[in-house]
Design a protein around this motif. Structure first.
Motif, PDB file in Angstrom:
ATOM      1  N   PHE A  37       0.826  -1.191   0.000  1.00 15.87           N
ATOM      2  CA  PHE A  37       0.000   0.000   0.000  1.00 15.87           C
ATOM      3  C   PHE A  37       0.870   1.254   0.000  1.00 15.87           C
ATOM      4  O   PHE A  37       0.494   2.290  -0.546  1.00 15.87           O
ATOM      5  CB  PHE A  37      -0.913   0.030   1.225  1.00 15.87           C
ATOM      6  CG  PHE A  37      -2.058  -0.927   1.147  1.00 15.87           C
ATOM      7  CD1 PHE A  37      -3.074  -0.736   0.233  1.00 15.87           C
ATOM      8  CD2 PHE A  37      -2.123  -2.023   1.994  1.00 15.87           C
ATOM      9  CE1 PHE A  37      -4.142  -1.618   0.155  1.00 15.87           C
ATOM     10  CE2 PHE A  37      -3.184  -2.909   1.918  1.00 15.87           C
ATOM     11  CZ  PHE A  37      -4.188  -2.699   1.006  1.00 15.87           C
ATOM     12  N   ALA A  38       2.015   1.166   0.638  1.00 15.64           N
ATOM     13  CA  ALA A  38       2.919   2.319   0.738  1.00 15.64           C
ATOM     14  C   ALA A  38       4.348   1.823   0.771  1.00 15.64           C
ATOM     15  O   ALA A  38       4.619   0.694   1.199  1.00 15.64           O
ATOM     16  CB  ALA A  38       2.613   3.131   1.993  1.00 15.64           C
ATOM     17  N   GLY A  39       5.264   2.660   0.304  1.00 14.14           N
ATOM     18  CA  GLY A  39       6.654   2.229   0.299  1.00 14.14           C
ATOM     19  C   GLY A  39       7.585   3.207  -0.362  1.00 14.14           C
ATOM     20  O   GLY A  39       7.511   4.418  -0.130  1.00 14.14           O
ATOM     21  N   ALA A  40       8.436   2.683  -1.246  1.00 20.36           N
ATOM     22  CA  ALA A  40       9.590   3.417  -1.748  1.00 20.36           C
ATOM     23  C   ALA A  40       9.242   4.378  -2.876  1.00 20.36           C
ATOM     24  O   ALA A  40       8.493   4.051  -3.780  1.00 20.36           O
ATOM     25  CB  ALA A  40      10.644   2.434  -2.243  1.00 20.36           C
ATOM     26  N   ILE A  41       9.815   5.574  -2.773  1.00 20.76           N
ATOM     27  CA  ILE A  41       9.824   6.541  -3.873  1.00 20.76           C
ATOM     28  C   ILE A  41      11.250   7.106  -3.906  1.00 20.76           C
ATOM     29  O   ILE A  41      11.562   8.081  -3.212  1.00 20.76           O
ATOM     30  CB  ILE A  41       8.790   7.663  -3.668  1.00 20.76           C
ATOM     31  CG1 ILE A  41       7.400   7.067  -3.436  1.00 20.76           C
ATOM     32  CG2 ILE A  41       8.782   8.598  -4.883  1.00 20.76           C
ATOM     33  CD1 ILE A  41       6.327   8.088  -3.161  1.00 20.76           C
ATOM     34  N   PRO A  42      12.138   6.495  -4.684  1.00 16.98           N
ATOM     35  CA  PRO A  42      13.575   6.795  -4.592  1.00 16.98           C
ATOM     36  C   PRO A  42      13.956   8.253  -4.853  1.00 16.98           C
ATOM     37  O   PRO A  42      15.034   8.679  -4.449  1.00 16.98           O
ATOM     38  CB  PRO A  42      14.189   5.864  -5.649  1.00 16.98           C
ATOM     39  CG  PRO A  42      13.214   4.752  -5.794  1.00 16.98           C
ATOM     40  CD  PRO A  42      11.870   5.372  -5.608  1.00 16.98           C
ATOM     41  N   ILE A  43      13.111   9.027  -5.522  1.00 13.87           N
ATOM     42  CA  ILE A  43      13.462  10.420  -5.823  1.00 13.87           C
ATOM     43  C   ILE A  43      13.053  11.378  -4.715  1.00 13.87           C
ATOM     44  O   ILE A  43      13.304  12.595  -4.816  1.00 13.87           O
ATOM     45  CB  ILE A  43      12.826  10.867  -7.154  1.00 13.87           C
ATOM     46  CG1 ILE A  43      11.298  10.809  -7.072  1.00 13.87           C
ATOM     47  CG2 ILE A  43      13.356  10.051  -8.315  1.00 13.87           C
ATOM     48  CD1 ILE A  43      10.591  11.389  -8.287  1.00 13.87           C
ATOM     49  N   LEU A  44      12.443  10.863  -3.633  1.00 14.89           N
ATOM     50  CA  LEU A  44      12.006  11.711  -2.532  1.00 14.89           C
ATOM     51  C   LEU A  44      12.867  11.472  -1.285  1.00 14.89           C
ATOM     52  O   LEU A  44      13.488  10.421  -1.149  1.00 14.89           O
ATOM     53  CB  LEU A  44      10.544  11.437  -2.194  1.00 14.89           C
ATOM     54  CG  LEU A  44       9.509  11.799  -3.259  1.00 14.89           C
ATOM     55  CD1 LEU A  44       8.103  11.497  -2.739  1.00 14.89           C
ATOM     56  CD2 LEU A  44       9.627  13.261  -3.673  1.00 14.89           C
ATOM     57  N   PRO A  45      12.874  12.431  -0.354  1.00 12.85           N
ATOM     58  CA  PRO A  45      13.631  12.255   0.895  1.00 12.85           C
ATOM     59  C   PRO A  45      13.019  11.164   1.767  1.00 12.85           C
ATOM     60  O   PRO A  45      11.843  10.812   1.629  1.00 12.85           O
ATOM     61  CB  PRO A  45      13.502  13.624   1.588  1.00 12.85           C
ATOM     62  CG  PRO A  45      13.025  14.572   0.550  1.00 12.85           C
ATOM     63  CD  PRO A  45      12.252  13.767  -0.443  1.00 12.85           C
ATOM     64  N   VAL A  46      13.841  10.639   2.672  1.00 17.60           N
ATOM     65  CA  VAL A  46      13.383   9.680   3.673  1.00 17.60           C
ATOM     66  C   VAL A  46      13.246  10.417   5.003  1.00 17.60           C
ATOM     67  O   VAL A  46      14.198  11.055   5.457  1.00 17.60           O
ATOM     68  CB  VAL A  46      14.368   8.499   3.823  1.00 17.60           C
ATOM     69  CG1 VAL A  46      13.931   7.584   4.967  1.00 17.60           C
ATOM     70  CG2 VAL A  46      14.473   7.718   2.523  1.00 17.60           C
TER      71      VAL A  46
END
Length: 301
Positions: free
Chosen positions: A113-122
């Motif tokens: 449902f939710a997880g990784a978006i490599p171009i955004l900050p953590v």
């Protein structure tokens, strides 16, 4: 192995990756065995759990000081909720320049449902955002989408990998609908309700998972997610696993905890006091269990 993990492993093979699987206790013969293997085999992506990270944090482990993790590029964490302190611990003691990817979904949807978006900050304590093709919202008790407060995770549109029926269900799909779609039916909403409490953050777009909504406790009428307690207890080096339940007593609900201890520890009055003190300091007095019992050696179901 959950079905979604099997599919991800097959997908990894399809793109030419080499899979390294470890079968057994990750703490044997010593807690940092996984990092020894990462160094030896040049692991680039490490999949792990919140419980493992919290345990290492609790014993003060510093993997980067002992092992060469130069080839490690990403850590993917799932299974249970990781505390904000757990995020910070990974970047401080594992590696500063890796991609930490916290994900959440379900075997029943064969995905996230939710997880990784490599171009955004953590951000500490947050999954980066909604997964692709998942129209996720957080609903309050009146089925209104809300932000910045704990609410029910729902998916408002069909998802590519969701199940379409239950094997052995009747022609009206009664069990299937009861499991996922009936919760907000009487509020006029036909949405998938997964049974997790989440917070969607309006400032970052990130999502914090607070654990199962069907595992919520209400001492003195105050709603408490069990994950809020587990996140604290998992950081104690004495505790291998724990379970909290709500027990009806004198017209109220009191919190009762069962703990499975690591080898060499005993649940005496000092350890009980430490558990209660730590929970109270990191959450609130309402989170403190009234009773603490030691689980049998064969573990917690």
């Amino acid at each position: 192995m959950p079905a979604k993990m099997w599919n991800w492993l097959i997908s990894s093979l399809a793109v030419g990756a080499t899979i390294f699987l470890y079968d057994g206790n990750p703490l044997y013969p010593e807690p940092m065995r996984m990092f020894e293997l990462m160094e030896k085999h040049g692991i680039t992506i490490f999949g792990t759990s919140a419980a493992y990270i919290h345990y290492l944090m609790g014993i003060g482990a510093k993997p980067a000081e002992k092992y060469d993790l130069s080839k490690l590029r990403e850590i993917s964490q799932t299974a249970s909720t990781l505390s904000p302190e757990g995020f910070e611990y990974v970047y401080r003691e594992f590696k500063k320049d890796l991609y930490f990817n916290s994900i959440s979904g379900g075997t029943d949807i064969n995905g996230c449902f939710a997880g990784a978006i490599p171009i955004l900050p953590v951000y500490s304590g947050e999954l980066q955002g909604r997964a692709l093709a998942m129209k996720v919202e957080a609903y309050d008790d009146d089925a209104n989408p809300v932000e910045d407060v704990q609410a029910e995770l729902v998916c408002e549109a069909p998802a590519p990998s969701m199940p379409v029926y239950f094997w052995g269900d009747d022609d009206h799909m009664t069990k299937y609908k009861a499991a996922y779609f009936d919760y907000f039916k009487y509020k006029g909403k036909n949405v998938w309700r997964h049974g997790d409490y989440i917070v969607i953050h309006s400032d970052t777009g990130g999502i914090t998972f607070w654990g199962r909504s069907d595992a919520v406790l209400k001492p003195s009428g105050v709603r408490i997610g069990t994950a809020e307690i587990y996140n604290v207890v998992e950081q104690l080096p004495e505790v291998a696993d724990s379970l909290v339940i709500g027990h009806k007593h004198s017209g109220d609900i009191r919190i009762v905890m069962f703990v499975l201890l690591n080898e060499g520890y005993e649940l005496d009055d000092n350890l009980k006091a430490k558990i209660k003190r730590t929970i109270g300091e990191k959450t609130s007095p309402r989170h403190i269990p009234k009773l603490i019992f030691q689980a049998p050696p064969d573990g917690i179901p």
